[in-house]
Scaffold this motif. Structure first.
Motif, short mmCIF file in Angstrom:
data_model
loop_
_atom_site.label_atom_id
_atom_site.label_comp_id
_atom_site.label_asym_id
_atom_site.label_seq_id
_atom_site.Cartn_x
_atom_site.Cartn_y
_atom_site.Cartn_z
N TYR A 1 -80.09 72.14 12.32
CA TYR A 1 -81.22 71.58 11.47
C TYR A 1 -81.18 70.12 11.69
O TYR A 1 -80.06 69.52 11.59
CB TYR A 1 -81.11 71.85 10.08
N ARG A 2 -82.39 69.31 11.67
CA ARG A 2 -82.49 67.92 12.04
C ARG A 2 -83.60 67.42 11.04
O ARG A 2 -84.60 68.39 10.81
CB ARG A 2 -82.65 67.33 13.44
N VAL B 1 -83.76 72.73 15.28
CA VAL B 1 -84.00 72.01 16.50
C VAL B 1 -83.15 72.75 17.54
O VAL B 1 -81.97 72.33 17.51
CB VAL B 1 -84.09 70.60 16.59
N ASP B 2 -83.44 73.07 18.96
CA ASP B 2 -82.59 73.21 19.78
C ASP B 2 -81.83 71.99 20.47
O ASP B 2 -82.56 71.10 20.37
CB ASP B 2 -83.40 73.99 20.97
N ASP B 3 -80.56 72.06 20.78
CA ASP B 3 -80.02 70.72 21.39
C ASP B 3 -80.72 70.48 22.58
O ASP B 3 -80.91 69.12 22.87
CB ASP B 3 -78.46 71.11 21.86
N ASP B 4 -81.53 70.91 23.52
CA ASP B 4 -82.05 70.64 24.73
C ASP B 4 -83.83 70.69 24.40
O ASP B 4 -84.47 70.36 25.47
CB ASP B 4 -81.60 71.42 25.67
N ALA B 5 -84.16 70.71 22.98
CA ALA B 5 -85.26 70.42 22.67
C ALA B 5 -86.22 69.42 23.19
O ALA B 5 -85.48 68.00 22.94
CB ALA B 5 -85.71 70.82 21.19
N VAL B 6 -87.16 69.15 23.54
CA VAL B 6 -87.98 67.68 24.07
C VAL B 6 -89.16 67.82 22.84
O VAL B 6 -90.03 68.42 22.87
CB VAL B 6 -88.59 67.93 25.25
N MET B 7 -89.00 66.56 22.09
CA MET B 7 -89.77 66.25 21.09
C MET B 7 -91.03 65.69 21.56
O MET B 7 -91.20 65.00 22.67
CB MET B 7 -89.48 65.44 20.03
N VAL C 1 -89.49 61.69 16.40
CA VAL C 1 -88.08 61.25 16.58
C VAL C 1 -87.10 62.20 15.54
O VAL C 1 -87.87 62.69 14.45
CB VAL C 1 -87.64 59.82 16.39
N THR C 2 -86.03 62.70 16.03
CA THR C 2 -85.34 63.49 15.16
C THR C 2 -83.88 62.70 14.65
O THR C 2 -83.50 61.71 15.55
CB THR C 2 -84.77 64.66 15.89
N LEU C 3 -83.57 63.08 13.61
CA LEU C 3 -82.25 62.29 12.94
C LEU C 3 -81.32 63.26 12.52
O LEU C 3 -81.71 64.17 11.90
CB LEU C 3 -82.85 61.59 11.74
N PRO C 4 -79.95 62.99 13.03
CA PRO C 4 -79.15 64.20 12.57
C PRO C 4 -78.76 64.01 11.18
O PRO C 4 -79.15 62.98 10.65
CB PRO C 4 -77.80 63.67 13.52
N PHE D 1 -76.06 71.73 8.90
CA PHE D 1 -76.39 73.15 8.80
C PHE D 1 -77.14 73.87 9.76
O PHE D 1 -78.08 73.14 10.70
CB PHE D 1 -76.75 73.68 7.48
N TYR D 2 -77.07 75.26 9.92
CA TYR D 2 -77.72 75.70 11.25
C TYR D 2 -78.28 77.07 11.08
O TYR D 2 -78.31 77.58 9.57
CB TYR D 2 -76.11 76.08 12.14
N ARG D 3 -79.05 77.37 11.76
CA ARG D 3 -79.61 78.84 11.59
C ARG D 3 -79.44 79.55 12.95
O ARG D 3 -79.30 78.99 14.00
CB ARG D 3 -81.17 78.85 11.35
#
Length: 283
Positions: A163-164, A236-242, A247-250, A256-258
Motif C-alpha cells: 500500500y502507498r 500498488v504493484d512494485d513495477d506499476a507505472v502511474m 505520484v506515489t509516496l511510501p 502494510f500489504y494485501r
C-alpha cells in the motif's frame, strides 16, 4: 505418469504436500509417494523440503513448464467431443483491480484450451468468497480474507502488493500523514477486504481522514487523484507505472500489504481450471 504430473502441479502451486493431498482427496503419504515415483522416474529431486513447506528447486522449475504442457495436451485429447456437445464453461470471479492479471493469464489459457468458455463474474472479494463456497463460481481472483480460510476452500497466493499513498503530481508536500490529515481523502471502500485494511491502518495510526468520496474501483480512485480531487491509499504493484499526473509516496515503517490470490473448493479440480491457476500463480 500423468497422475504423478498432475499431483506435482498441485504441490508446486500450493507449496505443501498436505494442501495438495486435500485438493486431490488423497492422504499426504499417497501424495509423497507419487512425487517420489516421479522423481525416481526423472532421476532427480524436484523440491527443496523444509519442514511442512516445500518449494521447487532448479530442476523442479525446469520441469514445471513441461508438466503443464503434458497435462494440458492430455486434457485436449480427453475433451475432444462432437460439435453437438455443450462447451465447457469455467466461471471465474474477479475483483476489478485484478482484471489486468486475469487478462494476461487468459492469453495463455485461450491458446491451450480454446474449447473452454470463460464466464467472468466481477464482484468484491467478500461476495466472491461466498460464491466459491456455494458453488456459483469455480474460482475467484480476490484479496486474501482478513480471517482464516474456510476449511472447505483452498487458497493459492498470486501476488503481494504494497500500500502507498498517491497524490496529484502538482500537490506540494511529501509527508503522507500530513497529506491524509489536510487533503480531501478518496477512500478505498470499507466493505471490501482491501478497503477494510486501509480503514484499520488509519485507526492504528490514530488518523482521521477528510473523506471526500468512497469507492471500490482502484482505477477510478487513481483517476480522481490525477484529476486533483484528493489523495488516497491504495495497493500498488512494485513495477506499476502511474499516470504522469500521479505520484506515489511510501508509508515508511508503517507500510502494510494485501495479498491477491485464487480461492477454489478443495475438491479435485479439472485440468483446465488447474491450468488457469498455474498460469496465474507461476506467471
Amino acid at each position: 505418469m500423468l497422475t504423478e504430473l498432475k499431483t506435482f502441479l498441485h504441490v508446486a502451486r500450493l507449496g505443501s504436500f498436505a494442501a495438495a493431498a486435500s485438493r486431490v482427496n488423497l492422504t499426504q503419504s499417497a501424495v509423497s509417494g507419487q512425487i517420489r515415483r516421479l522423481e525416481d522416474a526423472l532421476g532427480f529431486p524436484l523440491f527443496d523440503r523444509s519442514g511442512r513447506a516445500v518449494s521447487l528447486n532448479r530442476n523442479g522449475k525446469r520441469v514445471l513448464a513441461g508438466a503443464e504442457t503434458v497435462v494440458a495436451a492430455f486434457q485436449k485429447l480427453s475433451d475432444m467431443t462432437d460439435e453437438n456437445v455443450a462447451p465447457v464453461v469455467l466461471r471465474v470471479g474477479t475483483i476489478s483491480s485484478a482484471h489486468g492479471l486475469l487478462t494476461r493469464a487468459m492469453q495463455t489459457f485461450r491458446r491451450d484450451f480454446p474449447h473452454v468458455q470463460l464466464r467472468i463474474v466481477p464482484d468484491i472479494s467478500l461476495r466472491l468468497l461466498d460464491k466459491v463456497d456455494t458453488g456459483e463460481i469455480d474460482v475467484a481472483l480476490m484479496v486474501r480474507p482478513p480471517f482464516g480460510i474456510p476449511s472447505a476452500l483452498a487458497w493459492s497466493p498470486v501476488v503481494r502488493q504494497r500500500y502507498r499513498l498517491i497524490k496529484p503530481a502538482d500537490m506540494p508536500g511529501d509527508d503522507w500523514r500530513t497529506l491524509v490529515l489536510t487533503q480531501p481523502f478518496v477512500r478505498y471502500e470499507r466493505t471490501s477486504f482491501g478497503g477494510r485494511a486501509v480503514d484499520l491502518f488509519l485507526r492504528r495510526c490514530d488518523l482521521v481522514a477528510n473523506d471526500h468520496v468512497e469507492m471500490d474501483d482502484i482505477v477510478a480512485i487513481r483517476d480522481m487523484v490525477e484529476a486533483g480531487l484528493g489523495v488516497a491509499i491504495i495497493p500498488v504493484d512494485d513495477d506499476a507505472v502511474m499516470p504522469p499526473g500521479v505520484v506515489t509516496l511510501p508509508l515508511g515503517d508503517d507500510v502494510f500489504y494485501r495479498e491477491l490470490g485464487l480461492m477454489t473448493g478443495r475438491q479435485s479440480t479439472p485440468a483446465h481450471l488447474d491450468a488457469l491457476i498455474s498460469t496465474l500463480v507461476h506467471r
